[in-house]
Design a protein around this motif. Structure first.
Motif, PDB file in Angstrom:
ATOM      1  N   ASN A  37      36.174   7.422  46.275  1.00 51.31           N
ATOM      2  CA  ASN A  37      36.108   6.007  45.914  1.00 51.31           C
ATOM      3  C   ASN A  37      35.707   5.100  47.070  1.00 51.31           C
ATOM      4  O   ASN A  37      35.051   4.089  46.866  1.00 51.31           O
ATOM      5  N   GLN A  38      36.129   5.515  48.290  1.00 55.50           N
ATOM      6  CA  GLN A  38      35.906   4.630  49.430  1.00 55.50           C
ATOM      7  C   GLN A  38      34.429   4.257  49.601  1.00 55.50           C
ATOM      8  O   GLN A  38      34.095   3.131  49.948  1.00 55.50           O
ATOM      9  N   PHE A  39      33.560   5.242  49.339  1.00 57.74           N
ATOM     10  CA  PHE A  39      32.135   4.990  49.581  1.00 57.74           C
ATOM     11  C   PHE A  39      31.300   4.995  48.306  1.00 57.74           C
ATOM     12  O   PHE A  39      30.083   5.041  48.369  1.00 57.74           O
ATOM     13  N   SER A  40      31.985   4.957  47.176  1.00 62.81           N
ATOM     14  CA  SER A  40      31.239   5.098  45.912  1.00 62.81           C
ATOM     15  C   SER A  40      30.222   3.975  45.709  1.00 62.81           C
ATOM     16  O   SER A  40      29.254   4.126  44.976  1.00 62.81           O
ATOM     17  N   GLN A  41      30.454   2.878  46.423  1.00 63.72           N
ATOM     18  CA  GLN A  41      29.520   1.751  46.292  1.00 63.72           C
ATOM     19  C   GLN A  41      28.150   2.081  46.887  1.00 63.72           C
ATOM     20  O   GLN A  41      27.119   1.601  46.431  1.00 63.72           O
ATOM     21  N   TYR A  42      28.164   2.915  47.937  1.00 67.09           N
ATOM     22  CA  TYR A  42      26.920   3.188  48.659  1.00 67.09           C
ATOM     23  C   TYR A  42      26.403   4.610  48.495  1.00 67.09           C
ATOM     24  O   TYR A  42      25.236   4.863  48.713  1.00 67.09           O
ATOM     25  N   VAL A  43      27.318   5.551  48.159  1.00 61.75           N
ATOM     26  CA  VAL A  43      26.898   6.946  48.082  1.00 61.75           C
ATOM     27  C   VAL A  43      26.485   7.287  46.657  1.00 61.75           C
ATOM     28  O   VAL A  43      27.198   6.976  45.709  1.00 61.75           O
ATOM     29  N   ASP A  44      25.313   7.886  46.548  1.00 65.65           N
ATOM     30  CA  ASP A  44      24.805   8.219  45.222  1.00 65.65           C
ATOM     31  C   ASP A  44      25.109   9.684  44.912  1.00 65.65           C
ATOM     32  O   ASP A  44      26.143  10.010  44.351  1.00 65.65           O
ATOM     33  N   GLN A  45      24.216  10.574  45.325  1.00 62.34           N
ATOM     34  CA  GLN A  45      24.420  12.000  45.052  1.00 62.34           C
ATOM     35  C   GLN A  45      24.878  12.698  46.321  1.00 62.34           C
ATOM     36  O   GLN A  45      24.361  12.436  47.405  1.00 62.34           O
ATOM     37  N   VAL A  46      25.835  13.601  46.173  1.00 57.56           N
ATOM     38  CA  VAL A  46      26.329  14.333  47.340  1.00 57.56           C
ATOM     39  C   VAL A  46      25.971  15.798  47.173  1.00 57.56           C
ATOM     40  O   VAL A  46      26.116  16.361  46.092  1.00 57.56           O
ATOM     41  N   SER A  47      25.454  16.372  48.224  1.00 58.57           N
ATOM     42  CA  SER A  47      25.074  17.775  48.148  1.00 58.57           C
ATOM     43  C   SER A  47      25.470  18.490  49.434  1.00 58.57           C
ATOM     44  O   SER A  47      24.757  18.459  50.421  1.00 58.57           O
ATOM     45  N   PRO A  48      26.631  19.149  49.416  1.00 61.34           N
ATOM     46  CA  PRO A  48      27.022  19.896  50.613  1.00 61.34           C
ATOM     47  C   PRO A  48      26.260  21.217  50.674  1.00 61.34           C
ATOM     48  O   PRO A  48      25.760  21.698  49.655  1.00 61.34           O
ATOM     49  N   THR A  49      26.141  21.749  51.852  1.00 60.23           N
ATOM     50  CA  THR A  49      25.517  23.065  51.981  1.00 60.23           C
ATOM     51  C   THR A  49      26.444  23.942  52.799  1.00 60.23           C
ATOM     52  O   THR A  49      27.227  23.469  53.609  1.00 60.23           O
ATOM     53  N   VAL A  50      26.319  25.206  52.546  1.00 64.17           N
ATOM     54  CA  VAL A  50      27.046  26.168  53.366  1.00 64.17           C
ATOM     55  C   VAL A  50      26.155  27.390  53.465  1.00 64.17           C
ATOM     56  O   VAL A  50      25.475  27.755  52.515  1.00 64.17           O
ATOM     57  N   GLY A  51      26.084  27.976  54.623  1.00 67.34           N
ATOM     58  CA  GLY A  51      25.150  29.092  54.763  1.00 67.34           C
ATOM     59  C   GLY A  51      25.689  30.170  55.672  1.00 67.34           C
ATOM     60  O   GLY A  51      26.705  30.007  56.343  1.00 67.34           O
ATOM     61  N   THR A  52      24.963  31.255  55.658  1.00 64.54           N
ATOM     62  CA  THR A  52      25.371  32.352  56.532  1.00 64.54           C
ATOM     63  C   THR A  52      24.160  33.202  56.872  1.00 64.54           C
ATOM     64  O   THR A  52      23.166  33.201  56.146  1.00 64.54           O
ATOM     65  N   ASN A  53      24.242  33.889  57.997  1.00 70.63           N
ATOM     66  CA  ASN A  53      23.152  34.788  58.368  1.00 70.63           C
ATOM     67  C   ASN A  53      23.260  36.058  57.547  1.00 70.63           C
ATOM     68  O   ASN A  53      24.364  36.511  57.239  1.00 70.63           O
ATOM     69  N   ALA A  54      22.128  36.574  57.202  1.00 69.91           N
ATOM     70  CA  ALA A  54      22.147  37.809  56.415  1.00 69.91           C
ATOM     71  C   ALA A  54      20.815  38.521  56.610  1.00 69.91           C
ATOM     72  O   ALA A  54      19.820  37.897  56.970  1.00 69.91           O
ATOM     73  N   THR A  55      20.789  39.808  56.377  1.00 68.78           N
ATOM     74  CA  THR A  55      19.537  40.547  56.439  1.00 68.78           C
ATOM     75  C   THR A  55      18.881  40.473  55.071  1.00 68.78           C
ATOM     76  O   THR A  55      19.505  40.742  54.044  1.00 68.78           O
ATOM     77  N   LEU A  56      17.617  40.010  55.080  1.00 68.33           N
ATOM     78  CA  LEU A  56      16.903  39.903  53.804  1.00 68.33           C
ATOM     79  C   LEU A  56      16.021  41.131  53.693  1.00 68.33           C
ATOM     80  O   LEU A  56      15.334  41.507  54.655  1.00 68.33           O
ATOM     81  N   SER A  57      16.032  41.772  52.533  1.00 67.49           N
ATOM     82  CA  SER A  57      15.149  42.934  52.406  1.00 67.49           C
ATOM     83  C   SER A  57      14.641  43.106  50.989  1.00 67.49           C
ATOM     84  O   SER A  57      15.260  42.692  50.009  1.00 67.49           O
ATOM     85  N   LEU A  58      13.442  43.675  50.935  1.00 69.37           N
ATOM     86  CA  LEU A  58      12.813  44.002  49.655  1.00 69.37           C
ATOM     87  C   LEU A  58      11.997  45.262  49.909  1.00 69.37           C
ATOM     88  O   LEU A  58      11.075  45.270  50.729  1.00 69.37           O
ATOM     89  N   GLY A  59      12.378  46.320  49.214  1.00 70.77           N
ATOM     90  CA  GLY A  59      11.697  47.577  49.451  1.00 70.77           C
ATOM     91  C   GLY A  59      11.907  48.005  50.892  1.00 70.77           C
ATOM     92  O   GLY A  59      13.023  47.999  51.403  1.00 70.77           O
TER      93      GLY A  59
END
Lengths: 421, 240
Positions: free
Chosen positions: A92-114
């Motif tokens: 509520n504190q910032f609802s006047q100014y904040v529209d959409q909120v999108s948090p991110t969280v990530g991690t390192n990983a080995t990507l593989s295909l074939g």
């Protein structure tokens, strides 16, 4: 008015060549002004289009290190964002100014295909990230609400990452629907986006909820992005940032005025910078254009001086039969403004024509920047506002050019003017 | 008195002060036909310029119709010239790129008279001076006499109190000079226009009713010439 115009026409008609030569300088000045401003606009438009990687009202927040001791804790403490911060942001504190909120969280990983594999990074995102980051989809779709709700194991990746997963020569679109291994888990590819400007080629985007649960992130949040609304001025942006930082800092027991506990990157500032840059460029071009025009104006002023000299006797006659000094002044200034405006408009017309031609030719030419095709000039040309400003400039310039010769003509005493030959 | 000059002095200061008018006292009544005669350098042109408000004077008083003409702004002076005085010059002083009728219209233009009205009036005056057929011609297409008649039409169109002529016949041959002088005489006689002519030609002066002799910046003799016998060549002749 008609009488005045007749008088001006009579005078101009007697000196066609002289007037045309003088007028050319004015045309040239205005032509340069319009072409410069038009090309400048084209360049800025191209820059804006190519450089607009994020929505201008988006803000990113990440954890930092405290720089002040506070509440019994020493400085230099690492701050990590958590779910509470997301709640504060969306609360509520910032609802006047904040529209959409999108948090991110990530991690390192080995990507593989074939057989191909490399170390990469999987980023948990919300669907809103697409608009905030201005992600352009090439194939398939971006993450959606259902992916979030069901914590689906789906990924979206930029074409740069996709091409690394494929054998050379394979089209990136063939990856759609396939399963890519991230660490030990398989994610289905649902979309391929255009490479971003940073040309990251090792990242994947998965639903936020999926990454959070699968990789056991608990309360931890990587960064928070959100869009703002209703922050029109730079001062309003700064005030908002100050309050926002204080709120987040307090949650982490950091001093409310600690600038480094969390970093806040507000693109609104960048946008302001961009606008400033645009203004500086256009001011510089105006100055160059006006100086070019100045040459023409001096020419007109010179010609008016010659005209006044030649017509001294005639002005003497006019004064003798009752012309007031103002009537003479008006005559000269009108002539000057007429010459300036007439030739100025020819220049303006040619300048606008040139801008249109530039737009049709150079505007279509693409320049390769980081594999991205960028038009050098976008929407070259000037708007109605510049046309009106240029008209004002012409009228003022014409008046100035005529002013001193006119004053000279009006100042000569009739008895002296009549003696002149 | 229509024109009254009281002890008017004028000094030109071009490096060396030159006292041109040394206390002129002159009165001219409405309806008079006067000539001012004098040798070159006598100050007659300066006097005419002061009467015509083209030039100012240093000391003294000058009244037109009881109104003191002194220290006027250029704008006021222009307005007075426009409404009270008509000029006829030796070199005609027509504007070369304007047709006869446009030249005649010009004083009315500066009065703000509408286009059609002033054209109509200008045509009337040209007709009166027998130049209606020449209305559309430019000055360089006309003879000297015609040009001077256009100039007279221009001087008359505002219906001025005073008509000032500075050597009106100076650029004309004797026959034309005579015609012009007769025209002026007729205007004075039939319409009661007050006319002041500056000349150094006795024949021209002889056409007028009163001859004011000016010498070294002072009024000398004022001759009553209603008999027109001042010229030794007899009345109504101008020798060149």
């Amino acid at each position: 008015m008609r009488d005045l115009f007749t008088e001006v026409w009579e005078s101009v008609r007697r000196n066609k060549l002289r007037t045309a030569l003088t007028g050319f300088a004015v045309s040239w000045g205005i032509f340069m002004l319009i072409v410069l401003l038009g090309a400048g606009n084209g360049l800025m438009n191209s820059f804006m289009r190519g450089g607009a990687g994020f929505a201008s009202n988006s803000v990113s927040v990440g954890g930092g290190w405290t720089s002040k001791p506070y509440d019994g804790l020493k400085s230099g403490r690492r701050i990590r964002l958590d779910d509470m911060d997301v709640a504060i942001t969306a609360g509520n504190q910032f609802s006047q100014y904040v529209d959409q909120v999108s948090p991110t969280v990530g991690t390192n990983a080995t990507l593989s295909l074939g057989k191909r594999s490399f170390s990469g990074y999987i980023d948990g995102q919300y669907p809103a990230a697409k608009d905030m980051g201005k992600v352009e989809m090439l194939y398939g779709r971006f993450l959606n609400d259902k992916d979030i709700a069901d914590s689906r194991k789906v990924v979206v990746m930029p074409e740069s990452t996709a091409s690394r997963l494929l054998e050379p020569g394979q089209g990136v679109e063939t990856l759609l629907g396939k399963y890519v291994k991230v660490g030990s888990l398989a994610f289905q590819v649902v979309g391929i986006s255009k490479a971003d400007r940073m040309r990251n080629d090792n990242n994947l985007w998965a639903p936020y909820t999926t990454v959070k649960t699968v990789y056991g992130k608990g309360q931890e949040v990587g960064s928070i992005s959100f869009t703002t609304k209703g922050l029109e001025t730079e001062a309003a942006n700064e005030e908002f940032e100050k309050q926002y930082k204080a709120a987040i800092n307090l949650h982490h027991r950091a001093a409310p005025d600690d600038e480094r506990a969390v970093w806040v990157w507000n693109r609104a500032h960048q946008d302001v910078q961009m606008k400033k840059g645009r203004n500086i460029l256009s001011t510089a071009l105006w100055i160059i254009g006006l100086f070019t025009l100045l040459g023409g104006i001096v020419g007109v002023s010179n010609i008016m001086l010659i005209t006044v000299k030649e017509r001294t006797h005639e002005f003497g006659i006019r004064k003798a039969i009752g012309a007031s000094p103002w009537a003479i002044t008006k005559l000269i200034i009108s002539e000057s403004v007429t010459i300036t405006a007439f030739f100025g408009y020819i220049g303006m017309f040619l300048g606008m024509l040139t801008c249109t031609i530039l737009d049709k030719t150079l505007g279509q030419a693409k320049m390769s920047v980081f594999d991205e095709q960028i038009a050098m000039l976008v929407d070259t040309g000037v708007g109605m506002d510049v046309a009106i400003e240029a008209t004002l400039v012409l009228i003022i310039a014409g008046t100035l050019a005529g002013f001193f010769p006119a004053r000279k003509a009006a100042g000569v005493r009739p008895i002296e003017a009549l003696r002149a030959e | 008195m229509l024109i009254e000059l009281k002890d008017v002095n004028k000094t030109y200061d071009n490096g060396q002060p030159l006292h041109v008018l040394k206390g002129i006292n002159l009165s001219i009544d409405s309806g008079e036909f006067v000539s001012i005669m004098g040798a070159s350098g006598s100050g007659k042109s300066t006097l005419l310029n002061i009467i015509g408000i083209l030039d100012n004077y240093d000391t003294g008083e000058y009244y037109i119709d009881g109104r003191l003409i002194k220290g006027l702004s250029e704008k006021q002076a222009a307005d007075y010239r426009n409404r009270m005085i008509g000029f006829i010059f030796q070199s005609f002083n027509l504007i070369s790129f304007k047709t006869a009728v446009e030249n005649v219209e010009l004083p009315l233009f500066y009065q703000g008279v509408s286009r059609s009205k002033r054209h109509e009036l200008a045509m009337q005056y040209l007709e009166k001076l027998g130049l209606a057929d020449w209305a559309g011609h430019y000055p360089n297409e006309m003879s000297g006499g015609q040009k001077q008649r256009v100039a007279i039409a221009r001087a008359l169109i505002t219906n001025p109190k005073i008509l000032l002529a500075d050597e009106p016949t100076g650029a004309l041959d004797s026959k034309t000079s005579e015609e012009v002088m007769q025209l002026l005489a007729k205007l004075n006689r039939e319409e009661g226009v007050t006319i002041i002519v500056v000349t150094h030609e006795s024949g021209v002066a002889n056409c007028t009713d009163k001859i004011v002799h000016i010498k070294d910046g002072l009024i000398g003799r004022i001759e009553d010439n209603r008999e027109h016998r001042a010229s030794m060549f007899g009345a109504n002749t101008i020798m060149k």
